[in-house]
Design a protein around this motif. Structure first.
Motif, mmCIF file in Angstrom:
data_model
loop_
_atom_site.group_PDB
_atom_site.id
_atom_site.type_symbol
_atom_site.label_atom_id
_atom_site.label_comp_id
_atom_site.label_asym_id
_atom_site.label_seq_id
_atom_site.Cartn_x
_atom_site.Cartn_y
_atom_site.Cartn_z
ATOM 1 N N GLN A 50 0.894 -1.213 -0.143
ATOM 2 C CA GLN A 50 0.014 0.000 0.069
ATOM 3 C C GLN A 50 0.854 1.586 0.048
ATOM 4 N N HIS A 51 2.038 1.275 0.698
ATOM 5 C CA HIS A 51 2.968 2.450 0.785
ATOM 6 C C HIS A 51 3.430 2.622 -0.430
ATOM 7 N N ASP A 54 0.900 4.221 -2.592
ATOM 8 C CA ASP A 54 0.563 5.532 -2.556
ATOM 9 C C ASP A 54 1.893 6.401 -2.933
ATOM 10 N N ARG A 57 1.325 6.875 -6.820
ATOM 11 C CA ARG A 57 0.041 7.705 -6.959
ATOM 12 C C ARG A 57 0.502 9.192 -6.962
#
Length: 81
Positions: A50-51, A54, A57
């Motif tokens: 997830q990091h 992110d 993104r």
């Protein structure tokens, strides 16, 4: 919260923290040592993924497919050879 270090350097992560982190028996965790802060951090693979998402993104432009851009770049490079 405190934890004891046992034989072989093992540290037991308390059950309530494992539950909050989503760690199950047999799961592998990732350890990150920060030389700057002298801290040891524990992550799950899901948290690190997830990091990474992110971070990506932050640089992705809305409405633009990174995959399509990469394919286009590769085709141009192949044509230039």
């Amino acid at each position: 919260m405190a934890a004891n270090v046992s034989q072989g350097g093992r540290i037991v992560i308390p059950a309530d923290i494992r539950q909050k982190m989503g760690i199950a028996i047999g799961d592998q965790v990732l350890l990150d040592w920060s030389e700057a802060t002298q801290e040891l951090r524990v992550f799950t693979r899901k948290q690190r993924l997830q990091h990474a998402r992110d971070l990506v993104r932050q640089y992705a432009r809305p409405g633009v497919s990174v995959v399509d851009e990469l394919i286009q770049e590769r085709r141009k490079a192949a044509a230039d050879e």
